[in-house]
Each structure stands twice: as C-alpha cells, then as structure tokens.
Write an enzyme that holds these catalytic residues in place. Structure first.
Site, PDB file in Angstrom:
ATOM      1  N   LYS A   1       8.440   3.368  -0.825  1.00 39.72           N
ATOM      2  CA  LYS A   1       9.230   4.252   0.109  1.00 39.72           C
ATOM      3  C   LYS A   1       9.456   2.878   1.269  1.00 39.72           C
ATOM      4  O   LYS A   1       8.433   2.303   1.629  1.00 39.72           O
ATOM      5  CB  LYS A   1       9.426   6.065   0.681  1.00 39.72           C
ATOM      6  CG  LYS A   1       8.896   6.555  -0.519  1.00 39.72           C
ATOM      7  CD  LYS A   1       8.918   7.522   0.894  1.00 39.72           C
ATOM      8  CE  LYS A   1       8.789   9.181  -0.462  1.00 39.72           C
ATOM      9  NZ  LYS A   1       7.766   9.967   0.067  1.00 39.72           N
TER      10      LYS A   1
ATOM     11  N   GLY B   1      -5.354   3.021   4.882  1.00 37.41           N
ATOM     12  CA  GLY B   1      -4.657   3.411   5.947  1.00 37.41           C
ATOM     13  C   GLY B   1      -5.195   2.872   7.232  1.00 37.41           C
ATOM     14  O   GLY B   1      -4.411   2.179   7.493  1.00 37.41           O
TER      15      GLY B   1
ATOM     16  N   ARG C   1     -17.408   0.603  -2.652  1.00 39.78           N
ATOM     17  CA  ARG C   1     -18.012   1.593  -1.191  1.00 39.78           C
ATOM     18  C   ARG C   1     -19.507   1.428  -1.382  1.00 39.78           C
ATOM     19  O   ARG C   1     -19.821   0.560   0.000  1.00 39.78           O
ATOM     20  CB  ARG C   1     -16.815   2.548  -0.747  1.00 39.78           C
ATOM     21  CG  ARG C   1     -15.041   3.429  -0.824  1.00 39.78           C
ATOM     22  CD  ARG C   1     -15.321   4.518  -0.479  1.00 39.78           C
ATOM     23  NE  ARG C   1     -13.907   4.205  -0.350  1.00 39.78           N
ATOM     24  CZ  ARG C   1     -12.735   5.180  -0.236  1.00 39.78           C
ATOM     25  NH1 ARG C   1     -13.527   5.875  -0.785  1.00 39.78           N
ATOM     26  NH2 ARG C   1     -11.878   5.269  -0.239  1.00 39.78           N
TER      27      ARG C   1
ATOM     28  N   GLY D   1      -4.715   1.240  -1.101  1.00 44.26           N
ATOM     29  CA  GLY D   1      -4.601   0.780  -2.477  1.00 44.26           C
ATOM     30  C   GLY D   1      -3.586   0.839  -3.949  1.00 44.26           C
ATOM     31  O   GLY D   1      -3.965   0.199  -4.655  1.00 44.26           O
TER      32      GLY D   1
HETATM   33  P1  AMP Z   1       3.788   3.184  -1.630  1.00 45.15           P
HETATM   34  O1  AMP Z   1       2.193   4.209  -2.124  1.00 45.15           O
HETATM   35  O2  AMP Z   1       4.300   4.062  -0.621  1.00 45.15           O
HETATM   36  O3  AMP Z   1       3.193   2.203  -1.354  1.00 45.15           O
HETATM   37  O4  AMP Z   1       4.056   3.140  -3.745  1.00 45.15           O
HETATM   38  C1  AMP Z   1       3.422   2.992  -5.023  1.00 45.15           C
HETATM   39  C2  AMP Z   1       3.613   3.956  -5.370  1.00 45.15           C
HETATM   40  O5  AMP Z   1       5.120   3.302  -5.831  1.00 45.15           O
HETATM   41  C3  AMP Z   1       3.531   3.649  -7.150  1.00 45.15           C
HETATM   42  O6  AMP Z   1       2.603   4.845  -7.170  1.00 45.15           O
HETATM   43  C4  AMP Z   1       4.676   3.002  -7.603  1.00 45.15           C
HETATM   44  O7  AMP Z   1       4.503   4.161  -9.058  1.00 45.15           O
HETATM   45  C5  AMP Z   1       5.722   3.316  -7.389  1.00 45.15           C
HETATM   46  N1  AMP Z   1       6.765   2.874  -7.133  1.00 45.15           N
HETATM   47  C6  AMP Z   1       6.787   0.984  -7.392  1.00 45.15           C
HETATM   48  N2  AMP Z   1       8.109   0.835  -7.499  1.00 45.15           N
HETATM   49  C7  AMP Z   1       8.672   2.281  -7.785  1.00 45.15           C
HETATM   50  C8  AMP Z   1      10.503   2.546  -8.375  1.00 45.15           C
HETATM   51  N3  AMP Z   1      11.008   1.871  -8.489  1.00 45.15           N
HETATM   52  N4  AMP Z   1      10.691   3.571  -8.614  1.00 45.15           N
HETATM   53  C9  AMP Z   1       9.745   4.824  -8.072  1.00 45.15           C
HETATM   54  N5  AMP Z   1       8.315   4.444  -8.030  1.00 45.15           N
HETATM   55  C10 AMP Z   1       8.499   2.998  -7.758  1.00 45.15           C
END
Ligand code: AMP
Length: 416
Positions: free
Chosen positions: A218, A397, A35, A374
């Site tokens: 999610k 964000g 940064r 991230g």
């Molecule tokens: P996000 O913060 O929603 O972008 O999610 C990122 C996180 O999703 C990472 O830490 C990954 O380990 C997790 N992730 C990706 N695929 C899976 C999966 N099949 N099951 C559980 N976690 C997952």
C-alpha cells in the site's frame, strides 16, 4: 553521550532492555533466535568487564495481565546456553530487588515479561478512549508508569537500551526508566548503536546517487517515508502493489490488481512532487499479471496500465526489472523497504530478486545498502543474499519511523 564501549561495568549492575520477543512453537520452543543473538554482544561485554546484568524484555501482547503463554521463563535455558552463563529468573519483574541485589560479578538475571504489568506500555486498562473518565485514568496510569520505571531502575547502577525493535515506543523500560539515571549511567547497546548509525548513513551521511526502493502492498502505510525521502533521494523506485494505484491514477486499466482508490490523488501528487524536486521516480511499466491470486495462476506479461479484466498484477515485468536495476546499480547509497511483488509465491519473486541482485552488485562496487522492514528482510533471506548487503535492520516499525524522520523515544531518552 555515554557509550557502551567507554563504560567500565566492573562491579556494576546493568539493567539492559533487550528485544527477546522471539517466536515460539506450540511447545514453547524458540523457532527463530535472531533477536537473542542480536543482543549477545552487549550482554557479553558487560559480563566480560566484570559487571552483572539484569535482562528485561517483553514477549507477545499479554495486555497487562499475567499469561503463561508469554512467560519469558520459556527462554531462560536458551539464553543461558547462548550467553554461556546460567541465567537466573525473577518471576515478578516488579519484585526483583532482592534477586538483583544478590547478583555477583559475571552473573545474569532475567526478569519476567514486562508487559504482564499494564504500566510497561502505560495505557489505561478496561476503559475506552470515548469514556469521560479516560483522561483521568490516563493521568493515573502515567503516574504509576513512572513508579514502575523507578522500581526497575532501582535494581541497577546503569541502564542500557539494546531493544531497537521497541525504540519507537515510549514505554517504562524503553524510555521512562532513563529519567532515573544521569547522563553518564545510561547508554545504547551495540545493536542499537549499529541501527542508529545505519539510519544516520541513510538520512544524513548520504553518498550520491541515493536510490530508495519502496515496495509492499500500500501507498498509505509508506506515505510518511516517501515524503521524507523525496527531499533526499536521487532515484525513487515505487513498486509492489503500489504500482497499480499509480497506474490507475494516471488513467490506466488495472484489472483486479490491488489498488487504494482513495489514494489516487495522493499518487498524482507524489508524481508531481518528484518532478518538482528533480527526483527520478521509477514506476512499473510492465507486470506479470495472473488470472488468480495464487502461485499456480496462469500468467502473462502486460503493460502495468493495460491489465485485462479478470487479471491482476502480482510482480514486476522484465522491462520494469531492467529499469530497477539501472536505478540501483549506479547508486552509492541504497535503502530497500518492501517487496516488488507477491514474493511469498515462488512464481512471483522475479521483481524482488532483480532488486536484491542489483543491490548486491552495487554493494560489491562500494555502495552502502540498508535493508529494513519485515518483508524485504524476509525476501533477502529467502534469496540467501543476506551477506551481500551492507546492513539488515532488526527493527520493523522503529526503522520506518526513524526513516520518516521521527525521533525515536528510546534513543531520545538516552541522549537527554
Ligand atoms: P507491506 O506490509 O505493505 O510492506 O506489504 C508487503 C506485502 O505486499 C507482501 O506480503 C507482498 O505479498 C505484498 N505485495 C507486493 N506486491 C503485491 C501485489 N502486486 N499485489 C498484492 N500484494 C502485493
């Protein structure tokens, strides 16, 4: 709109909002200076022009109180070294008028953490939202936020915002301060300009086909982006943990895989929207299933909609990876946000790696590729492929809100 390239800083004092919220170890040593490096071109341009610079930033979440753990004094030496100028330090950001006035051409001053004052974020302290006096307290805080911003503005002749990481916040130093400068004396810094241009290339200046890859854990946190992109993309890859919400929504068996049971209808709606809008929606058809959530788990390749009990999908399977590559390799515009599997475990990186490799190939063939948010940045760095894509965003964000189509207060305040 004024621009940093057009503006001549000679003899002028510039107050520059940067994002120096760098991670520190337990001894206060910087563990990642990305940064700081990101803001150097802007700071150096001002100094080289013969201006002086007042650097302001937040660090951590001190919640409106002085807290030595988050003092920016810890990074002054590192900033001096990178900037090639001995940076002075003002230990109280709201009482720095004399230090600012004393600055000579080519000199730099850094203010203490802005968030030591609650006025920076502008949220009333010590009162809950359900308190009947909350609205009054909020009004009073907004008034003192303006005063705080006015004080910061009084230090300088012009204002530069180069903190993309906080551009989605309407804080004193990121937006309110801009009201105290006319249009010719406020501008985006080089980093902000690049970020805004990158988002523009993805949302307005699209070369087709456009493939967006959304992964992560999610659906719920990505829904705003998915819906905004649905009107723009040709191919939409939804992967990572989201895969299993879609598989279950369509009647599949997903074992112990991550799933948002309250988003099954939403998943069906997304499938229907894609069909109606002619978007090629690519969902995982097979997966690497594991018998526990660990790097050393036993694995098997199974259909994403027929995962045995006791197993969970942690990565995209080989057939899915091929489908990803096909949708990415022919693209001319590419956006990637979120991994295709639990990439933190070395044995479950294949899906994300396939995406990264296909993006690198497409980029080499002339596509514009933007990686942001991230975890996909962490992925591309883990694979050592950062130099094989067009642009890596520094904003988490802020980038996501921009891609959702929201106007960023930090950018809007400059354009006003
Ligand atoms: P996000 O913060 O929603 O972008 O999610 C990122 C996180 O999703 C990472 O830490 C990954 O380990 C997790 N992730 C990706 N695929 C899976 C999966 N099949 N099951 C559980 N976690 C997952």
């Amino acid at each position: 709109m004024q621009t940093i390239n057009k503006f001549n800083f000679a003899g002028k004092r510039a107050i520059v909002r940067v994002d120096f919220n760098v991670p520190l170890d337990e001894n206060g040593k910087i563990t990642d200076d990305t940064r700081i490096c990101g803001a150097l071109p802007t700071l150096k341009k001002i100094l080289t022009d013969g201006g002086s610079v007042i650097i302001m930033s937040h660090m951590g979440k001190p919640k409106g109180k002085v807290n030595a753990k988050y003092s920016l004094s810890q990074i002054v030496d590192a900033v001096s070294e990178k900037l090639g100028v001995k940076v002075k330090f003002a230990p109280d950001c709201a009482k720095a008028a004399d230090a600012a006035a004393a600055l000579k051409s080519g000199e730099a001053l850094m203010l203490e953490n802005l968030r030591f004052y609650p006025e920076e974020e502008g949220k009333p302290v010590g009162i809950e939202k359900d308190d009947p006096a909350y609205e009054e307290a909020k009004k009073a805080m907004k008034a003192s936020q303006k005063e705080f911003a006015k004080t910061l503005a009084s230090y300088a002749d012009c204002y530069v915002n180069d903190a993309f990481g906080t551009a989605h916040r309407k804080h004193a130093s990121t937006a309110v301060i801009a009201d105290y400068f006319d249009a010719d004396h406020k501008m985006l810094g080089f980093l902000m300009e690049k970020e805004v241009e990158a988002v523009d290339t993805i949302l307005s200046n699209i070369k087709r086909p456009f493939t967006a890859i959304m992964g992560g854990s999610k659906v719920s946190t990505k829904i705003g982006i998915i819906e905004n992109l649905m009107d723009k993309v040709d191919n939409l890859i939804l992967c990572g943990g989201m895969t299993y919400t879609f598989a279950k929504a369509q009647g599949g068996k997903i074992g112990n895989s991550i799933c948002e049971d309250d988003k099954l209808d939403l998943a069906l709606d997304i499938i229907a929207q894609a069909k109606a809008k002619g978007v090629n929606l690519v969902l995982g058809t097979d997966c690497v299933a594991a018998d526990s959530f660990s790097n050393d788990a036993k694995t098997q390749i199974v259909p994403a909609n027929a995962i045995p009990d006791g197993w969970e999908g942690l990565d995209a399977g080989p057939e899915t990876r091929k489908a990803f590559a096909k949708a990415i390799e022919g693209a001319k515009t590419i956006l990637w946000n979120g991994p295709a599997g639990v990439f933190e475990f070395d044995n479950f990186t294949a899906g994300s790696r396939a995406i990264a490799e296909a993006i690198a190939k497409a980029t080499k063939a002339g596509a514009y590729s933007l990686i942001g948010g991230g975890d996909s940045v962490a992925c591309i760095n883990k694979f050592g492929m950062a130099d094989q894509v067009s642009y890596i965003s520094t904003g988490g964000g802020a980038l996501l809100e921009a891609i959702e189509g929201k106007e960023l207060p930090g950018v809007a305040a400059i354009k006003k």
